[in-house]
Motif scaffolding. Structure first.
Motif, PDB file in Angstrom:
ATOM      1  N   ALA A   1      49.948  38.781  42.883  1.00 59.10           N
ATOM      2  CA  ALA A   1      48.540  39.164  43.041  1.00 59.10           C
ATOM      3  C   ALA A   1      47.841  39.257  41.695  1.00 59.10           C
ATOM      4  O   ALA A   1      48.428  39.659  40.687  1.00 59.10           O
ATOM      5  CB  ALA A   1      48.441  40.507  43.761  1.00 59.10           C
ATOM      6  N   ARG A   2      46.567  38.866  41.691  1.00 59.47           N
ATOM      7  CA  ARG A   2      45.726  38.996  40.501  1.00 59.47           C
ATOM      8  C   ARG A   2      44.344  39.470  40.923  1.00 59.47           C
ATOM      9  O   ARG A   2      43.700  38.854  41.778  1.00 59.47           O
ATOM     10  CB  ARG A   2      45.620  37.673  39.766  1.00 59.47           C
ATOM     11  CG  ARG A   2      44.596  37.666  38.634  1.00 59.47           C
ATOM     12  CD  ARG A   2      44.558  36.355  37.896  1.00 59.47           C
ATOM     13  NE  ARG A   2      45.785  36.144  37.137  1.00 59.47           N
ATOM     14  CZ  ARG A   2      46.070  35.009  36.499  1.00 59.47           C
ATOM     15  NH1 ARG A   2      45.236  33.994  36.568  1.00 59.47           N
ATOM     16  NH2 ARG A   2      47.195  34.901  35.827  1.00 59.47           N
ATOM     17  N   LEU A   3      43.900  40.552  40.317  1.00 53.35           N
ATOM     18  CA  LEU A   3      42.570  41.091  40.573  1.00 53.35           C
ATOM     19  C   LEU A   3      41.750  40.938  39.300  1.00 53.35           C
ATOM     20  O   LEU A   3      42.072  41.510  38.261  1.00 53.35           O
ATOM     21  CB  LEU A   3      42.654  42.566  40.970  1.00 53.35           C
ATOM     22  CG  LEU A   3      41.332  43.253  41.304  1.00 53.35           C
ATOM     23  CD1 LEU A   3      40.711  42.637  42.554  1.00 53.35           C
ATOM     24  CD2 LEU A   3      41.559  44.755  41.515  1.00 53.35           C
TER      25      LEU A   3
ATOM     26  N   ASN B   1      38.800  41.444  36.686  1.00 51.14           N
ATOM     27  CA  ASN B   1      37.978  42.575  36.269  1.00 51.14           C
ATOM     28  C   ASN B   1      36.585  42.063  35.914  1.00 51.14           C
ATOM     29  O   ASN B   1      36.442  41.282  34.974  1.00 51.14           O
ATOM     30  CB  ASN B   1      38.625  43.256  35.065  1.00 51.14           C
ATOM     31  CG  ASN B   1      37.905  44.521  34.654  1.00 51.14           C
ATOM     32  OD1 ASN B   1      36.819  44.821  35.152  1.00 51.14           O
ATOM     33  ND2 ASN B   1      38.494  45.267  33.733  1.00 51.14           N
TER      34      ASN B   1
ATOM     35  N   SER C   1      42.144  41.017  33.817  1.00 53.42           N
ATOM     36  CA  SER C   1      42.689  41.006  35.166  1.00 53.42           C
ATOM     37  C   SER C   1      43.778  42.048  35.287  1.00 53.42           C
ATOM     38  O   SER C   1      44.314  42.540  34.287  1.00 53.42           O
ATOM     39  CB  SER C   1      43.234  39.619  35.519  1.00 53.42           C
ATOM     40  OG  SER C   1      44.368  39.315  34.725  1.00 53.42           O
ATOM     41  N   LYS C   2      44.131  42.362  36.530  1.00 50.14           N
ATOM     42  CA  LYS C   2      45.230  43.260  36.831  1.00 50.14           C
ATOM     43  C   LYS C   2      46.226  42.502  37.694  1.00 50.14           C
ATOM     44  O   LYS C   2      45.862  41.954  38.736  1.00 50.14           O
ATOM     45  CB  LYS C   2      44.720  44.496  37.590  1.00 50.14           C
ATOM     46  CG  LYS C   2      45.809  45.516  37.903  1.00 50.14           C
ATOM     47  CD  LYS C   2      46.326  46.205  36.648  1.00 50.14           C
ATOM     48  CE  LYS C   2      47.308  47.321  36.981  1.00 50.14           C
ATOM     49  NZ  LYS C   2      47.855  47.971  35.771  1.00 50.14           N
ATOM     50  N   GLU C   3      47.502  42.429  37.240  1.00 45.11           N
ATOM     51  CA  GLU C   3      48.527  41.672  37.952  1.00 45.11           C
ATOM     52  C   GLU C   3      49.458  42.623  38.694  1.00 45.11           C
ATOM     53  O   GLU C   3      49.748  43.729  38.220  1.00 45.11           O
ATOM     54  CB  GLU C   3      49.351  40.839  36.964  1.00 45.11           C
ATOM     55  CG  GLU C   3      48.556  40.174  35.851  1.00 45.11           C
ATOM     56  CD  GLU C   3      47.706  39.017  36.331  1.00 45.11           C
ATOM     57  OE1 GLU C   3      48.121  38.360  37.287  1.00 45.11           O
ATOM     58  OE2 GLU C   3      46.637  38.783  35.734  1.00 45.11           O
TER      59      GLU C   3
END
Length: 503
Positions: free
Chosen positions: A297-299, A301, A310-312
């Protein structure tokens, strides 16, 4: 595990397509193809985890003959001048080198590399205000690891895993000098003003390390190097757009092609490990391959200041795989290239259709059949099964083997010294070379071309001369490579090209 029918038919077809695909450059002066540069759709979006080449060979540095060198190259097509951020590794990725030492197509030893990047945020006082500078060097030349003049610091850690890569026993690799588990990676070769003596600077990043489970210390280096491969990318992939097809080649044909990688660098992960540490039981043959994995998953920012872009999260997902050169580039169909990069050697039967019903040999004959580029007719290609999928019995075949795609090395065969190596390896009588492992100076494209077009049939090894009408031709890709392109010692690959060569 390959089913019996698949291992007989797909195995031979696999290599036939694999190297015959290269053969697109075979009966003509075709420029070389790189082992793995932009080989799958998804990996083009993630160059930091794109594996380019894998080498595995008995060390030929004098006094180090009891060691095996492993080199995994990543991040293709690096322009030396590509600042200001250059080519740091991905801190959200997992880079791995796998060793199978019992022939079952499963990893028994895995070296896992993780990277960390730190921005030191060097600032200048401008008009009374502190302002962050935009460069990775903050004003003066540097010569040492983590120099005060470096505005960024890239470090890495290494674990060795015994057994399954995710559930096996995991232990840190440590610095033999101070016991630390974190290592500095050199900055890329920005230019001669920033790093006046890059070779000496990089050499300070060669570490002697302790590998858990190994009684003999190893050596390790991670950093930018000159890309060791040669390739003419444009003409090769433009329907083999070469002007002079021929059944044999003129003098110096093996040196006639241009190298599109001549001005490119690459990032190398290198380990030199005692051969005894990699062996299981009494079998000296090991298999090896590299992978890179990312989080599921990658969110992104929307306001990345400070918190990152990003947040992994989630489980590791493999997105890159490389053992033998050229497999995904020229064998696997476009729709399945990402699937191959996510696969493991033990599951290679899923790609059987691509190797039992190859399209590239037919294309070669359509384009250059009138120039003598006739593919061998022995089906299944058992000569290629032994050469590339199982290893050659008596040379580099494990005592027990599951047919699968990986490099295989017989560690009991002594290395050839620099200057005595034959660039065509085994088919020219040098059993220390490809496909018995792979050295930097092995011209794997020329070797593969000659074997896939039936070189072994001319020797009555698994097939007859009549099966290979072009088996006696001296196929070449036109891009010359031998051990003179490299150094005589670890880390073997040459100093990377400077972004600014002027002082």
């Amino acid at each position: 595990m390959l089913q019996k029918k698949t291992s007989k038919t797909a195995g031979g077809g696999a290599l036939r397509v694999w190297v015959a695909a290269i053969c697109a450059g075979a009966a003509i002066q075709v420029p070389a193809q790189a082992s793995s540069h932009r080989e799958a759709p998804f990996i083009t979006k993630q160059p930091k985890v794109d594996a380019t080449d894998f080498y595995m060979f008995r060390s030929y540095e004098p006094g180090r003959e009891g060691f095996v060198t492993l080199i995994a190259n990543y991040v293709p097509l690096q322009d030396p001048q590509a600042g200001p951020n250059y080519f740091m590794m991905d801190p959200d990725a997992l880079y791995e080198i796998h060793i199978d030492n019992n022939g079952d197509a499963r990893e028994d030893i895995t070296f896992q590399f993780r990277f960390q990047n730190a921005n030191k945020d060097a600032q200048l006082t401008v008009g009374g205000k502190k302002v962050s500078i935009p460069l990775v060097i903050n004003g003066g030349a540097i010569a040492d690891p983590n120099a005060s003049g470096a505005n960024v610091r890239e470090t890495y850690t290494v674990n060795v895993v015994r057994g399954d890569r995710r559930s096996g026993q995991r232990s840190p690799v440590t610095n033999a000098t101070d016991g630390g588990a974190a290592f500095d990676k050199p900055l890329d070769n920005i230019g001669n003003k920033s790093i006046p003596n890059y070779a000496a600077y990089a050499a300070k990043h060669v570490y002697t390390v302790n590998v858990p489970g190994c009684s003999t210390p190893a050596r390790m280096f991670v950093g930018q190097r000159k890309d060791p491969f040669v390739v003419n990318l444009g003409e090769t992939f433009d329907l083999i757009n070469i002007k002079a097809p021929a059944t044999e080649f003129a003098a110096n044909a093996e040196k006639a092609a241009k190298d599109d990688l001549a001005g490119k660098n690459v990032t190398s992960i290198e380990l030199e490990v005692a051969a005894s540490c990699l062996m299981a039981g009494g079998d000296p043959v090991i298999g090896g391959w590299t992978t890179a994995s990312m989080r599921q998953a990658r969110l992104l920012n929307p306001a990345p200041a400070g918190a990152g872009a990003s947040k992994e999260g989630g489980a590791w997902t493999q997105v890159s795989r490389l053992g033998m050169p050229l497999v995904n580039e020229v064998v696997i169909g476009l729709k399945d290239k990402d699937r191959f990069n996510a696969s493991k050697p033990m599951n290679d039967a899923q790609f059987a259709d691509y190797v039992t019903n190859p399209t590239l040999p037919a294309l070669i004959e359509i384009l250059y059949g009138n120039a003598g580029a006739k593919a061998p007719t022995n089906f299944p290609r058992n000569d290629l099964v032994t050469a590339f999928l199982t290893g050659v019995k008596g040379l580099n075949q494990p005592l027990k083997v599951t047919p699968s795609e990986m490099l295989r090395l017989n560690m009991s065969i002594a290395p050839a010294a620099m200057g005595a190596q034959k660039r065509l390896g085994v088919i020219d009588g040098d059993n220390a070379g490809f496909p018995n492992g792979r050295r930097p100076g092995d011209d794997v494209v020329d070797i593969a071309l000659r074997v896939v077009m039936g070189k072994l049939c001319t020797l009555n090894l698994g097939c007859a001369p009549s099966d290979a009408p072009a088996g006696g031709l001296h196929f070449t890709d036109g891009a010359y490579l031998d051990d003179s392109f490299f150094t005589n010692g670890f880390p073997y690959l040459k100093t990377p090209l400077a972004g600014s060569p002027q002082q």
